[in-house]
Design a protein around this motif. Structure first.
Motif, PDB file in Angstrom:
ATOM      1  N   PHE A  68       0.543  -1.081   0.100  1.00  0.00           N
ATOM      2  CA  PHE A  68      -0.236   0.371   0.055  1.00  0.00           C
ATOM      3  C   PHE A  68       1.153   1.015  -0.146  1.00  0.00           C
ATOM      4  N   ILE A  69       2.244   0.633   0.650  1.00  0.00           N
ATOM      5  CA  ILE A  69       3.199   2.742   0.802  1.00  0.00           C
ATOM      6  C   ILE A  69       3.016   2.145  -0.843  1.00  0.00           C
ATOM      7  N   LYS A  70       3.433   1.282  -1.306  1.00  0.00           N
ATOM      8  CA  LYS A  70       3.742   1.887  -2.868  1.00  0.00           C
ATOM      9  C   LYS A  70       2.697   2.346  -3.895  1.00  0.00           C
ATOM     10  N   ALA A  71       1.476   1.828  -3.004  1.00  0.00           N
ATOM     11  CA  ALA A  71       0.730   2.932  -4.309  1.00  0.00           C
ATOM     12  C   ALA A  71      -0.771   3.938  -3.697  1.00  0.00           C
ATOM     13  N   VAL A  72      -0.230   3.517  -2.702  1.00  0.00           N
ATOM     14  CA  VAL A  72      -0.664   5.366  -2.225  1.00  0.00           C
ATOM     15  C   VAL A  72      -0.305   6.102  -1.242  1.00  0.00           C
ATOM     16  N   GLY A  73       1.182   5.956  -1.374  1.00  0.00           N
ATOM     17  CA  GLY A  73       1.786   6.643  -1.291  1.00  0.00           C
ATOM     18  C   GLY A  73       2.738   6.093   1.477  1.00  0.00           C
ATOM     19  N   PRO A  74       3.414   6.920   0.890  1.00  0.00           N
ATOM     20  CA  PRO A  74       3.812   6.653   3.390  1.00  0.00           C
ATOM     21  C   PRO A  74       2.769   7.057   3.709  1.00  0.00           C
ATOM     22  N   GLY A  75       3.184   6.616   4.852  1.00  0.00           N
ATOM     23  CA  GLY A  75       1.901   7.795   5.965  1.00  0.00           C
ATOM     24  C   GLY A  75       1.060   7.077   6.371  1.00  0.00           C
ATOM     25  N   SER A  76       0.008   7.123   7.617  1.00  0.00           N
ATOM     26  CA  SER A  76      -0.786   6.858   8.383  1.00  0.00           C
ATOM     27  C   SER A  76      -1.721   5.366   7.367  1.00  0.00           C
ATOM     28  N   PHE A  77      -2.251   6.633   6.017  1.00  0.00           N
ATOM     29  CA  PHE A  77      -3.240   5.574   5.395  1.00  0.00           C
ATOM     30  C   PHE A  77      -2.957   4.543   4.918  1.00  0.00           C
ATOM     31  N   ALA A  78      -1.448   4.422   4.466  1.00  0.00           N
ATOM     32  CA  ALA A  78      -1.387   3.140   4.231  1.00  0.00           C
ATOM     33  C   ALA A  78      -1.297   1.901   5.048  1.00  0.00           C
ATOM     34  N   GLY A  79      -0.452   2.659   6.305  1.00  0.00           N
ATOM     35  CA  GLY A  79      -1.263   1.297   7.689  1.00  0.00           C
ATOM     36  C   GLY A  79      -2.687   1.394   7.843  1.00  0.00           C
ATOM     37  N   VAL A  80      -3.704   1.761   7.477  1.00  0.00           N
ATOM     38  CA  VAL A  80      -4.579   1.934   8.344  1.00  0.00           C
ATOM     39  C   VAL A  80      -5.196   0.766   6.928  1.00  0.00           C
ATOM     40  N   LEU A  81      -5.179   1.009   5.434  1.00  0.00           N
ATOM     41  CA  LEU A  81      -5.476  -0.347   4.318  1.00  0.00           C
ATOM     42  C   LEU A  81      -4.812  -1.437   4.809  1.00  0.00           C
ATOM     43  N   ALA A  82      -3.338  -1.646   5.839  1.00  0.00           N
ATOM     44  CA  ALA A  82      -2.963  -2.594   5.638  1.00  0.00           C
ATOM     45  C   ALA A  82      -3.498  -3.458   6.903  1.00  0.00           C
ATOM     46  N   VAL A  83      -4.361  -2.745   8.222  1.00  0.00           N
ATOM     47  CA  VAL A  83      -4.641  -3.771   9.495  1.00  0.00           C
ATOM     48  C   VAL A  83      -6.077  -3.705   8.888  1.00  0.00           C
ATOM     49  N   SER A  84      -6.762  -3.020   7.985  1.00  0.00           N
ATOM     50  CA  SER A  84      -8.508  -3.553   7.599  1.00  0.00           C
ATOM     51  C   SER A  84      -8.301  -4.603   6.738  1.00  0.00           C
ATOM     52  N   ILE A  85      -7.389  -4.803   5.800  1.00  0.00           N
ATOM     53  CA  ILE A  85      -7.451  -5.172   4.789  1.00  0.00           C
ATOM     54  C   ILE A  85      -6.945  -6.837   6.017  1.00  0.00           C
ATOM     55  N   HIS A  86      -6.071  -6.524   6.237  1.00  0.00           N
ATOM     56  CA  HIS A  86      -5.484  -8.102   6.937  1.00  0.00           C
ATOM     57  C   HIS A  86      -6.683  -8.962   7.737  1.00  0.00           C
ATOM     58  N   SER A  87      -7.319  -7.745   9.080  1.00  0.00           N
ATOM     59  CA  SER A  87      -8.596  -7.947  10.364  1.00  0.00           C
ATOM     60  C   SER A  87      -9.845  -8.668   9.359  1.00  0.00           C
ATOM     61  N   ILE A  88     -10.102  -8.525   8.212  1.00  0.00           N
ATOM     62  CA  ILE A  88     -11.012  -8.682   7.332  1.00  0.00           C
ATOM     63  C   ILE A  88     -11.080 -10.227   7.524  1.00  0.00           C
ATOM     64  N   GLY A  89      -9.673 -11.306   7.206  1.00  0.00           N
ATOM     65  CA  GLY A  89      -9.539 -11.621   7.305  1.00  0.00           C
ATOM     66  C   GLY A  89     -10.169 -12.858   8.462  1.00  0.00           C
ATOM     67  N   MET A  90      -9.769 -12.547   9.451  1.00  0.00           N
ATOM     68  CA  MET A  90      -9.376 -13.379  10.884  1.00  0.00           C
ATOM     69  C   MET A  90     -10.938 -12.598  11.141  1.00  0.00           C
ATOM     70  N   LEU A  91     -11.421 -11.546  11.129  1.00  0.00           N
ATOM     71  CA  LEU A  91     -12.482 -11.730  11.860  1.00  0.00           C
ATOM     72  C   LEU A  91     -13.380 -11.989  10.613  1.00  0.00           C
TER      73      LEU A  91
END
Length: 268
Positions: free
Chosen positions: A135-158
């Motif tokens: 996501f950093i490569k797609a949207v650039g570094p920063g908090s937004f990439a972190g939110v996307l990473a946490v949310s997408i991975h959490s979908i699988g577990m939840l």
């Protein structure tokens, strides 16, 4: 024939623990053969002493200085990443959960449930740090990439936990509503959602605990949060700065675990 089966069963009962232990030892021995020990570096003692001194003498001036790059500000940013990512994943996981859950009259290999479970496994395959880099490569570094990473991975577990909650729920209320002439919508709103909501909230809080820890690390690859200054401090060997950051992470994680545990006890 019966005597032979009895002898075989007795032999397994007597030596099963020993045989399993031998198998485990063989596996550990095989794994250890792949390790290479290159010796201890000459500077190991000096470096260890510096690390210990820095950790026991943290940089208290870094706690808050109003710059927005201090410990308190970045801890709050880390919590925001974890919270927003968890909320997004909790909402998006619900349709995945209904997709993957088996009905009470459906077999284990029902096509709908099988494809849903496969999708959740596929999502969980990618670690959060790998998703963060992508996501950093797609949207650039920063908090937004972190939110996307946490949310997408959490979908699988939840999604997996939610689907299991749906499969194991008591269907007595569903049958009562159908018997009274209710529709599928009535069953969903009056029986299914009220029954599973406490478990859904409990699983979401548990996932938030994990997301807080993950968000603390994602900053090391540029996805925002407290991980970025922690990495810089380690690279520059500012062990006093490392000490205060680690202390802040410990306090944050402990507080979130305690609060989440208290809320889960009230829900379940």
């Amino acid at each position: 024939m019966t005597e032979t089966k009895t002898i075989q069963k007795t032999f397994w009962q007597k030596y099963s623990t020993l045989m399993i232990s031998l198998v485990v030892l063989v596996i550990y021995g095989w794994a250890l053969t792949g390790l290479t020990f290159s010796g201890i570096q000459e500077s190991a003692g000096e470096v260890s002493s510096s690390i210990f001194h820095g950790l026991t003498h943290p940089d208290w001036a870094y706690v808050y200085d109003g710059s927005g790059e201090d410990l308190v500000s970045l801890i709050l940013q880390t919590l925001a990443i974890a919270f927003l990512g968890t909320v997004i994943s909790a909402v998006l996981s619900v349709p995945f959960a209904f997709w993957a859950a088996r009905g009470k009259n459906e077999g284990k290999l029902h096509p709908r449930s099988t494809t849903g479970k496969f999708m959740l496994v596929l999502i969980r395959t990618f670690p959060e740090i790998v998703l963060a880099i992508m996501f950093i490569k797609a949207v650039g570094p920063g908090s937004f990439a972190g939110v996307l990473a946490v949310s997408i991975h959490s979908i699988g577990m939840l999604g997996k936990l939610f689907s299991e909650a749906l499969e194991n729920m008591d269907h007595g209320a569903d049958e009562a509503i159908y018997a009274a002439g209710g529709t599928a919508t009535d069953v969903l709103t009056l029986a299914t959602i009220p029954t599973i909501m406490p478990e859904f909230l409990s699983y979401t809080l548990y996932r938030f605990e994990i997301a807080v820890r993950s968000a603390s690390i994602l900053g090391m690859v540029g996805a925002g949060g407290i991980g970025t200054p922690l990495l810089f401090a380690i690279q520059t060997r500012s062990w006093d700065r490392v000490g205060i950051i680690l202390l802040g992470i410990i306090i944050m994680v402990t507080a979130i675990d305690w609060l989440s545990g208290m809320l889960r006890k009230k829900l379940v």
